[in-house]
Design a protein around this motif. Structure first.
Motif, PDB file in Angstrom:
ATOM      1  N   GLY A 166     -40.401   9.835 -12.473  1.00 48.84           N
ATOM      2  CA  GLY A 166     -41.662   9.516 -13.149  1.00 48.84           C
ATOM      3  C   GLY A 166     -42.795   9.391 -12.159  1.00 48.84           C
ATOM      4  N   ALA A 167     -42.547   8.701 -11.043  1.00 53.47           N
ATOM      5  CA  ALA A 167     -43.555   8.583  -9.993  1.00 53.47           C
ATOM      6  C   ALA A 167     -43.900   9.953  -9.426  1.00 53.47           C
ATOM      7  CB  ALA A 167     -43.043   7.662  -8.890  1.00 53.47           C
ATOM      8  N   ALA A 168     -42.876  10.772  -9.180  1.00 50.96           N
ATOM      9  CA  ALA A 168     -43.116  12.111  -8.643  1.00 50.96           C
ATOM     10  C   ALA A 168     -43.962  12.943  -9.602  1.00 50.96           C
ATOM     11  CB  ALA A 168     -41.781  12.815  -8.378  1.00 50.96           C
ATOM     12  N   SER A 169     -43.740  12.774 -10.907  1.00 51.56           N
ATOM     13  CA  SER A 169     -44.511  13.549 -11.881  1.00 51.56           C
ATOM     14  C   SER A 169     -45.972  13.106 -11.918  1.00 51.56           C
ATOM     15  CB  SER A 169     -43.878  13.452 -13.275  1.00 51.56           C
ATOM     16  OG  SER A 169     -44.065  12.182 -13.849  1.00 51.56           O
ATOM     17  N   VAL A 170     -46.237  11.822 -11.715  1.00 53.38           N
ATOM     18  CA  VAL A 170     -47.631  11.355 -11.656  1.00 53.38           C
ATOM     19  C   VAL A 170     -48.316  11.922 -10.417  1.00 53.38           C
ATOM     20  CG1 VAL A 170     -49.133   9.333 -11.418  1.00 53.38           C
ATOM     21  CG2 VAL A 170     -47.208   9.274 -13.019  1.00 53.38           C
ATOM     22  N   LEU A 171     -47.637  11.854  -9.271  1.00 57.42           N
ATOM     23  CA  LEU A 171     -48.216  12.418  -8.050  1.00 57.42           C
ATOM     24  C   LEU A 171     -48.379  13.934  -8.176  1.00 57.42           C
ATOM     25  CD1 LEU A 171     -46.240  10.311  -5.426  1.00 57.42           C
ATOM     26  CD2 LEU A 171     -48.677  10.135  -5.952  1.00 57.42           C
ATOM     27  N   GLY A 172     -47.409  14.589  -8.797  1.00 53.33           N
ATOM     28  CA  GLY A 172     -47.518  16.028  -9.012  1.00 53.33           C
ATOM     29  C   GLY A 172     -48.669  16.390  -9.929  1.00 53.33           C
TER      30      GLY A 172
END
Length: 495
Positions: free
Chosen positions: A277-283
């Motif tokens: 989820g964090a990676a998707s926000v940064l992405g």
């Protein structure tokens, strides 16, 4: 990877200087007199090629064609989904072939959706993880040209697809990193790099600042690890002054052992993906940086590890959340909701137009929907419909799940305002009901990506989902919003 868009008919494509050509062949294909479509026509007539999705035929050193390799790729009815399958299969077949310059020829009737599909499918099929390999074999394809009959007609879709592909790859790379590399501290550093590169506002809060905010639920999860937690705040100010932002909240558990309620050893390595989820926000912010859509966006990432230790939170402990609600922790492996609930409370200060949390939250959602669709829960019908439509357009699918009040009954406890788990039945829904208690002051949606954020088995790795869905949703909000009238200033969150 460098993507280019060109207006090229098949005759000019045959003369284009490149290492390989992928010709997408849909049903009803009609060859012309040029070498490229003639090759496909002869193959169809001979029965060596079918226009079914994923069917491929390779040719080498074909007369009249400048490229040494040609792949004819069947695309069924020519829809975006079939084009995606065709391009993915063809580009996958070219991996480790030495091809550096690739030309993809789409059917003349290819629309914006097909162009988006071709770009994102190429990026996905050519991705190679090399970050922690001693002798990396990197991606060989350096330049991809997408050939269409009228580049101007699909230019906007092409640029949006390039941005989405960059964001998806960024999310995949972060999520694939091992947990001793992708720590909460590293996520904070990556957020700062994004902010510097693209002009975002950014704050990265440490343990003392998080505790000062009253995030007792978040800190309870973090206290069992020697890795310090981070609370990341990113802001993109692209919309009008005073426009209510979209807030994206990403679960950032960089490794989930389960805590005292420890997980089985088998496949525990996959718990490095629990920060999907964090990676998707940064992405998504990486994608925003490419085109800077006219919409205000806030990214919130609570990040820590969930580890067993003498200081770890225990089953039966009661903690106080930022909202003031008390939580009885019956299972320490239900930790994602404990960090998200404080982030949802923090989101209130932005007076958001919508809040979407994204989390690899429950195995129950994997059982319900597998790896095809993410679970979508929403308190607002319009928000749910917009997200579903965005997922359909981006081919990053989700499915709306129920939020009936009765599902929350299992979270009742004699010792606190709410328990962090209910029974096994409807586990994805009861987890969403827990989060809903902290999201009553704004339109809210929850995406459970436990089944879609990564793949297991021989092709183990992160997928970058749901960056495509989130970015498409933001673009749809931009299209319905007025253009900003003032020069934007970088904003910072109030502590």
């Amino acid at each position: 990877m460098d993507f280019q868009l060109k207006t090229l008919d098949p005759a000019r494509a045959a003369r284009e200087k490149c290492d390989a050509i992928v010709l997408v062949v849909a049903q009803g294909f009609k060859p012309a007199k040029d070498p490229l479509t003639s090759l496909a026509g002869h193959a169809l007539d001979a029965g060596d090629l079918e226009a079914k999705p994923g069917k491929l035929l390779h040719a080498y050193r074909s007369e009249g064609i400048a490229a040494s390799r040609v792949i004819l790729a069947g695309a069924g009815d020519g829809s975006a989904r079939r084009v995606q399958s065709a391009v993915q299969a063809a580009v996958g077949a070219l991996r480790s072939s030495g091809v550096k310059r690739l030309l993809i020829c789409l059917p003349g009737e290819a629309d914006e959706a097909a162009v988006r599909a071709a770009v994102t499918a190429t990026a996905e099929a050519s991705y190679v993880y090399v970050a922690t390999k001693s002798k990396p074999e990197g991606r060989e394809i350096e330049r991809v040209t997408v050939a269409v009959d009228d580049a101007a007609r699909v230019k906007d879709a092409f640029e949006a697809a390039k941005a989405a592909a960059a964001g998806i790859e960024f999310a995949r790379e972060l999520a694939n990193l091992p947990p001793n590399h992708a720590t909460p501290t590293r996520l904070g550093e990556e957020a700062k790099k994004l902010a510097k590169a693209h002009g975002f506002g950014c704050q990265v809060l440490g343990p003392k600042e998080i505790a000062k905010l009253g995030m007792g639920s978040f800190m309870a999860v973090a206290q069992g690890s020697e890795e310090p937690p981070r609370f990341i705040v990113l802001q993109h100010q692209g919309g009008a002054d005073g426009e209510a932002p979209v807030v994206l909240v990403g679960k950032g558990i960089t490794f989930d052992s389960g805590g005292i309620s420890i997980k089985p050893a088998q496949d525990m390595d996959e718990m490095k993906f629990d920060m999907g989820g964090a990676a998707s926000v940064l992405g998504t912010f990486r994608a925003i940086g490419e085109l800077k859509p006219r919409v205000n966006v806030v990214g919130l990432i609570p990040s820590c590890e969930n580890m067993p230790d003498g200081r770890s939170v225990k089953p039966g402990d009661i903690v106080k959340s930022m909202s003031g609600q008390t939580i009885e922790i019956l299972n320490t492996d239900a930790e994602g909701r404990l960090i998200l609930c404080d982030a949802l409370s923090y989101a209130e200060r932005f007076k958001p137009g919508a809040v979407i949390d994204i989390a690899t939250l429950t195995g129950a959602c994997m059982v319900a929907l597998g790896g095809v669709r993410s679970g979508l829960f929403a308190s607002d019908d319009m928000l749910a419909e917009s997200l579903q439509s965005a997922g359909d357009a981006a081919m990053d699918l989700c499915w709306r799940m129920p939020l009936d009040d009765e599902y929350g009954d299992g979270l009742k406890t004699n010792f606190a305002d709410v328990a962090n788990v209910a029974g096994r039945a409807g586990g994805a829904i009861t987890a969403a009901k827990f989060l809903q208690r902290f999201a009553g002051k704004f339109p809210w949606a929850h995406l459970d990506i436990a089944g879609t954020a990564w793949r297991s088995g021989a092709n183990k790795g992160a997928t970058g989902r749901p960056v495509g869905l989130l970015y498409q949703y933001l673009l749809s909000r931009q299209d319905s919003a007025p253009a900003p009238t003032k020069t934007r200033r970088r904003a910072s969150a109030r502590q």
